[in-house]
Design an enzyme around this catalytic site. Structure first.
Site, PDB file in Angstrom:
ATOM      1  N   LYS A  55       0.875  -1.212  -0.180  1.00 40.92           N
ATOM      2  CA  LYS A  55       0.121  -0.036   0.043  1.00 40.92           C
ATOM      3  C   LYS A  55       1.126   1.243   0.071  1.00 40.92           C
ATOM      4  O   LYS A  55       2.102   1.352  -0.678  1.00 40.92           O
ATOM      5  CB  LYS A  55      -1.073   0.080   1.149  1.00 40.92           C
ATOM      6  CG  LYS A  55      -1.751  -1.469   1.389  1.00 40.92           C
ATOM      7  CD  LYS A  55      -3.060  -1.256   2.237  1.00 40.92           C
ATOM      8  CE  LYS A  55      -3.341  -2.736   2.435  1.00 40.92           C
ATOM      9  NZ  LYS A  55      -4.703  -2.477   3.125  1.00 40.92           N
ATOM     10  N   HIS A 115      -8.343  -3.190  -6.560  1.00 42.50           N
ATOM     11  CA  HIS A 115      -8.617  -3.450  -4.894  1.00 42.50           C
ATOM     12  C   HIS A 115      -9.534  -2.473  -4.221  1.00 42.50           C
ATOM     13  O   HIS A 115      -9.755  -1.244  -4.907  1.00 42.50           O
ATOM     14  CB  HIS A 115      -6.954  -3.002  -4.324  1.00 42.50           C
ATOM     15  CG  HIS A 115      -6.778  -3.153  -3.087  1.00 42.50           C
ATOM     16  ND1 HIS A 115      -7.209  -2.440  -2.077  1.00 42.50           N
ATOM     17  CD2 HIS A 115      -6.000  -4.202  -2.517  1.00 42.50           C
ATOM     18  CE1 HIS A 115      -7.180  -2.733  -0.572  1.00 42.50           C
ATOM     19  NE2 HIS A 115      -6.085  -4.048  -0.938  1.00 42.50           N
ATOM     20  N   SER A 146      -6.415  -9.733   6.322  1.00 49.11           N
ATOM     21  CA  SER A 146      -5.728 -10.069   7.673  1.00 49.11           C
ATOM     22  C   SER A 146      -5.025 -11.233   7.610  1.00 49.11           C
ATOM     23  O   SER A 146      -5.299 -11.922   8.773  1.00 49.11           O
ATOM     24  CB  SER A 146      -6.837  -9.754   8.756  1.00 49.11           C
ATOM     25  OG  SER A 146      -7.360  -8.307   8.807  1.00 49.11           O
TER      26      SER A 146
HETATM   27  C1  PEP Z   1      -4.913  -5.743   1.265  1.00 49.05           C
HETATM   28  O1  PEP Z   1      -4.615  -4.871   1.461  1.00 49.05           O
HETATM   29  O2  PEP Z   1      -4.872  -6.411   0.094  1.00 49.05           O
HETATM   30  C2  PEP Z   1      -4.953  -6.657   2.396  1.00 49.05           C
HETATM   31  C3  PEP Z   1      -5.298  -7.913   2.271  1.00 49.05           C
HETATM   32  O3  PEP Z   1      -4.669  -6.008   3.713  1.00 49.05           O
HETATM   33  P1  PEP Z   1      -4.522  -6.715   5.131  1.00 49.05           P
HETATM   34  O4  PEP Z   1      -3.817  -7.988   5.042  1.00 49.05           O
HETATM   35  O5  PEP Z   1      -3.714  -5.632   6.032  1.00 49.05           O
HETATM   36  O6  PEP Z   1      -5.786  -6.939   5.461  1.00 49.05           O
END
Ligand code: PEP
Length: 260
Positions: free
Chosen positions: A15, A103, A221
């Site tokens: 990100k 996304h 997550s």
């Molecule tokens: C993502 O941004 O694609 C993502 C899955 O974030 P996180 O793993 O932090 O939930």
């Protein structure tokens, strides 16, 4: 290879984090934690901000690292007067092999519709990049019980007009919006329910084995501690990882899910 010959893929979406120096270091730290066999068994990809791609390329080339990299977005256009946009050919010139589109953060904050996602998938393929096309429902849709049809419709929209040969090159990432960055992971069963439905839809749209070749990732997550349970599901071929991908130790644990 596992699951009908589909090689697991762990992709780290950084990100809007890390400057070019920090990016260079994180790639080196990650590589130092993974051996040749682990990097053969599982494909490892990092998705840094655009301005970090050159230093990630340098780290990979200097260390001859078996780590791939790509972008978090791509312009639907090939070139021209599109201020702020980055074309696929610019990404391949930097050694990128992947580009993400759709996304949920881009769908939410940048009005990325299924039509735009579809155009970006086509732009990535035209440049020789592997698209990682994200789909996933918000909490309201999940609570109403409409998550399967919603994500299947996003899949249909994103792949519109593509041939079976093109679709085989696409990676799909199922990321329930309510599980992204919240610490709330979908259970492996929740993830399998939707990912299994996405694969079934691919089989309907493209009869003849295409569905068995497409890699479908789960995202939301994912951590070292829950990756193995998610990867045990038959249709889940890897993970798109946000927060945990910023930590070399945790991301390497995800890559080594089969050892946990
Ligand atoms: C993502 O941004 O694609 C993502 C899955 O974030 P996180 O793993 O932090 O939930």
């Amino acid at each position: 290879m596992t699951k009908s010959g589909r090689r697991p893929l762990m992709a780290g979406n950084w990100k809007m984090n890390l400057n070019w120096r920090e990016a260079h270091l994180l790639v080196q730290q990650l590589a130092a934690r993974l051996n040749e066999q682990q990097l053969t068994d599982v494909e490892v990809v990092v998705l840094p901000p655009f301005v970090d791609l050159r230093s990630v390329q340098a780290a990979v080339e200097e260390g001859k690292l078996k780590i791939g990299y790509g972008s978090q977005d791509i312009s639907q256009h090939a070139k021209g007067a599109y201020t702020g946009e980055i074309a696929g050919s610019m990404l391949t010139a930097l050694g990128c092999t992947y580009a993400v589109m759709g996304h949920s953060e881009r769908r939410q904050y940048h009005s990325e519709s299924d039509e735009i996602v579809n155009a970006k998938v086509q732009a990535a393929l035209a440049s020789g990049l592997t698209p990682i096309m994200c789909v996933g429902e918000g909490l309201d849709i999940r609570e109403a019980g409409n998550h399967v049809e919603y994500t299947v419709a996003q899949l249909d929209g994103g792949l519109k007009g593509l041939t079976a040969e093109q679709v085989e090159k696409v990676v799909v990432a199922y990321e329930p919006v309510w599980a992204i960055g919240t610490g709330k992971t979908a259970t492996p069963e929740d993830a399998q329910e939707v990912i299994g439905a996405l694969r079934k839809r691919l089989a309907e749209l493209y009869p003849g084995g295409t569905a068995d070749k497409v890699r479908i990732l789960y995202g939301g997550s994912v951590k070292g501690s829950n990756a193995a349970g998610i990867m045990a599901k038959p249709d889940i071929d890897g993970a798109l990882v946000g927060g945990a991908a910023l930590d070399a130790e945790d991301f390497s644990k995800i890559v080594c899910f089969s050892e946990n």
